[in-house]
Scaffold this motif. Structure first.
Motif, PDB file in Angstrom:
ATOM      1  N   ASP A 183       0.826  -1.209   0.000  1.00 47.13           N
ATOM      2  CA  ASP A 183       0.000   0.000   0.000  1.00 47.13           C
ATOM      3  C   ASP A 183       0.858   1.256   0.000  1.00 47.13           C
ATOM      4  O   ASP A 183       0.371   2.339  -0.322  1.00 47.13           O
ATOM      5  CB  ASP A 183      -0.906   0.032   1.237  1.00 47.13           C
ATOM      6  CG  ASP A 183      -2.083  -0.924   1.136  1.00 47.13           C
ATOM      7  OD1 ASP A 183      -2.285  -1.492   0.052  1.00 47.13           O
ATOM      8  OD2 ASP A 183      -2.784  -1.118   2.138  1.00 47.13           O
ATOM      9  N   THR A 211      -0.860  -1.555  -4.469  1.00 43.06           N
ATOM     10  CA  THR A 211      -1.976  -0.611  -4.399  1.00 43.06           C
ATOM     11  C   THR A 211      -1.500   0.814  -4.133  1.00 43.06           C
ATOM     12  O   THR A 211      -2.321   1.722  -4.018  1.00 43.06           O
ATOM     13  CB  THR A 211      -2.964  -1.031  -3.302  1.00 43.06           C
ATOM     14  OG1 THR A 211      -2.266  -1.123  -2.055  1.00 43.06           O
ATOM     15  CG2 THR A 211      -3.578  -2.383  -3.621  1.00 43.06           C
ATOM     16  N   THR A 241      -3.330  -1.992  -8.748  1.00 44.06           N
ATOM     17  CA  THR A 241      -4.570  -1.211  -8.706  1.00 44.06           C
ATOM     18  C   THR A 241      -4.315   0.288  -8.755  1.00 44.06           C
ATOM     19  O   THR A 241      -5.278   1.064  -8.693  1.00 44.06           O
ATOM     20  CB  THR A 241      -5.375  -1.542  -7.436  1.00 44.06           C
ATOM     21  OG1 THR A 241      -4.639  -1.125  -6.277  1.00 44.06           O
ATOM     22  CG2 THR A 241      -5.663  -3.029  -7.349  1.00 44.06           C
TER      23      THR A 241
END
Length: 452
Positions: A183, A211, A241
Motif C-alpha cells: 500500500d 496498491t 490497482t
C-alpha cells in the motif's frame, strides 16, 4: 485519540529514562533464539518479537541480525502466534544467520535462507509494516493473511532476497492472503541485483498486490520453483490497482520471471488504472481460461480498435499486430504493425516462445518466455498505422512462436502504460535446438528494424 497517543509516548519516555536509555539511537539487535515470545529486550529477551518491540521504541533505523546457535546447514523456524508489527524504521537481515547466503544465480534462486517465519497460527499477516523497512533473507510462510503487508505510511520499504510462500527448499507452504501487499509508495519488491531476487510462489490470491503509486516489482521469480520452472503458481502473479507502477523494466539485466500462475501473469485491475509499465518480463503462464492473460487489463475487450479510442485499464491500449515470423538466412524475421493512435511513439517489446505448451497455434493468447528486443515505432500524424520489420541472427535457436507488447508514455518520468500481449504467431521455419525458455534474454538489443 491524541491524548491517548501522548500518554503512550510519555510512558515510554519515562521508562527509558528510568532505565538509563537515551530517547533516540540506532542499535544492532542480535536474535539468539527461535522463541515467539520472551522477556522484553531491556530485560534480556533475545527473540525476534522482543527485538522488534524494542526497535519500535525509537525513531532511528535499528537493525536486527541473527546468531541462533545450531548447525549452520539447518534452518531455524520461528513459529508465530500473532503478527509481527513494525512501527518504526527497521532493517531485518536474515542473511546474518550462520550458514545463510544471498542468491548469486542469474537465472533461478540459489539463496541459502536459514530463518523461517512460520505464521500458521496467526490470523493476519506475518509482518505488519507501518514504517519504512527492509526485510531480507527470510522465508515467510503459512499465514492466514499476506506474508508481508506494507501499509500506506511505510514508503520506500524494501522486500528483497526472500522466499515468500515456499519453504527454503521451494516446497509449497503458501500464504493464504497473498504474498506481499504494498500500500506504500516507492516500495521495491526485489531489485536489479541477483541478491535482491525474491521467490514469491504458491500463494493464494496473488504473489504481489501493489496498491500504492510508484512501486517497483523487478528481478523476482513469481510462480516458479527455485530453478525457474513454472510449477509453484500463485492464483495471479501480480495485481496492480494504482499507477504509476513498474513491473520489470525495459532492458533490465534481471527481469522478472512470472510463470505458471493459475490465471493472469500481471493483472491491471480497475478500469481507471493507468501508467502501469510492464517491461522486459519473462513469461510462461499457463492461462487456465478464456479470461486469463499474461497481461490482463480490466475493461479491455482485447480487440484492437481504430485510433485506439476505447477505454479501460492502461487505456485498453492496442497491442502490436504481428503479421509473420520466419527464419531466413540465419535471421529471425518478424513483421508487424502498430495500429493505434496517430502521431504517437510506442515502445514495442518482442518476445520469443520455446515451449510446446505455450502459443501452440497462430492467434493463441500471447505469452513471452524470453525478451528479444525493444524497438521504437512512431505512428504518422494522420494515421495510427505504421508497419515494421525486425530481424536478428537468432535462427536455429528453437524459437517456436513470437508475440509482443506495446507501451506508451514518458520515458523521462518512467510513466508508461503497457498493452496486453499480441496473439502468438508461429515461426514458419523452425528446426533448431530446443531450449528451456527461461533465459533472461536472447537478444542484445542489436536487431535491425525497418519502418514502413
Amino acid at each position: 485519540m491524541i491524548r491517548s497517543t501522548m500518554r503512550r509516548h510519555t510512558t515510554r519516555l519515562a521508562l527509558l529514562l528510568a532505565l538509563g536509555f537515551e530517547a533516540s539511537h540506532a542499535a544492532t539487535l542480535t536474535v539468539t533464539n527461535t522463541n515467539d515470545t520472551c522477556n522484553s529486550w531491556i530485560l534480556g529477551g533475545r527473540c525476534l518479537r522482543s527485538a522488534i518491540a524494542y526497535a519500535n521504541l525509537f525513531d532511528d533505523v535499528d537493525r536486527i541480525v541473527f546468531a541462533i546457535p545450531g548447525n549452520p546447514e539447518h534452518y531455524q523456524r520461528i513459529l508465530l502466534q500473532s503478527p509481527l508489527s513494525i512501527t518504526q524504521p527497521l532493517q531485518i537481515d536474515g542473511y546474518t544467520q550462520p550458514g545463510a547466503s544471498p542468491n548469486t544465480a542469474v537465472t533461478g534462486m540459489n539463496a541459502r535462507v536459514r530463518i523461517i517465519i512460520d505464521a500458521l497460527a496467526t490470523t493476519g499477516a506475518a509482518f505488519e509494516i507501518a514504517a519504512t523497512s527492509d526485510l531480507r533473507g527470510l522465508a515467510i510462510i503459512n499465514t492466514n493473511g499476506p506474508g508481508a503487508y506494507i501499509r500506506a505510511w511505510a514508503p520506500e520499504t524494501l522486500i528483497r532476497g526472500n522466499y515468500i510462500g515456499t519453504e527454503v527448499t521451494g516446497t509449497p507452504a503458501g500464504n493464504r492472503g497473498g504474498g506481499v501487499i504494498a500500500d506504500g509508495d516507492f516500495c521495491v519488491i526485489g531489485g536489479s541485483d541477483p541478491a535482491d531476487r525474491n521467490l514469491i510462489s504458491s500463494n493464494r490470491s496473488f504473489g504481489v498486490r501493489s496498491t500504492g503509486p510508484r512501486n517497483v516489482v523487478i528481478g523476482n521469480l513469481i510462480g516458479t520453483d527455485p530453478d525457474g520452472s513454472p510449477t509453484r503458481g500463485n492464483e495471479v502473479g501480480v495485481i496492480v490497482t494504482k499507477g504509476p507502477t513498474r513491473i520489470g523494466d525495459f532492458g533490465a539485466p534481471l527481469p522478472n520471471v512470472i510463470a505458471g500462475n493459475d490465471c493472469d501473469g500481471v493483472r491491471v485491475a480497475g478500469t481507471g488504472t493507468e501508467d502501469v509499465w510492464v517491461g522486459s518480463l519473462v513469461y510462461a503462464n499457463a492461462a487456465g481460461g478464456t479470461d486469463c492473460r499474461s497481461v490482463a487489463l480490466a475493461g479491455s475487450t482485447y480487440i484492437n480498435d481504430a485510433d485506439d479510442l476505447d477505454g479501460g485499464a492502461n487505456g485498453a491500449l492496442n497491442f502490436p499486430e504481428i503479421t509473420s515470423a520466419r527464419e531466413t538466412d540465419g535471421d529471425l524475421v518478424v513483421e508487424g504493425r502498430i495500429n493505434s493512435a496517430p502521431g504517437t511513439q510506442y515502445r514495442v517489446q518482442l518476445y520469443a516462445n520455446f515451449s510446446e505448451d505455450v502459443c501452440t497455434a497462430d492467434g493463441d493468447p500471447g505469452e513471452g518466455q524470453a525478451a528479444m528486443d525493444v524497438i521504437t515505432v512512431d505512428t504518422p500524424a494522420g494515421s495510427g498505422v505504421r508497419d515494421f520489420t525486425w530481424h536478428a541472427p537468432l535462427a536455429g535457436l528453437g524459437i517456436r512462436s513470437v508475440a509482443a507488447t506495446a507501451s506508451v508514455g514518458a520515458l523521462e518520468v518512467a510513466t508508461f502504460s503497457t498493452s496486453p500481449f499480441s496473439p502468438c504467431v508461429l515461426v514458419a521455419t523452425n528446426d533448431g535446438i530446443f531450449r528451456d525458455g527461461f533465459e533472461a534474454a536472447i537478444g542484445d538489443g542489436a536487431g535491425a528494424v525497418v519502418l514502413r
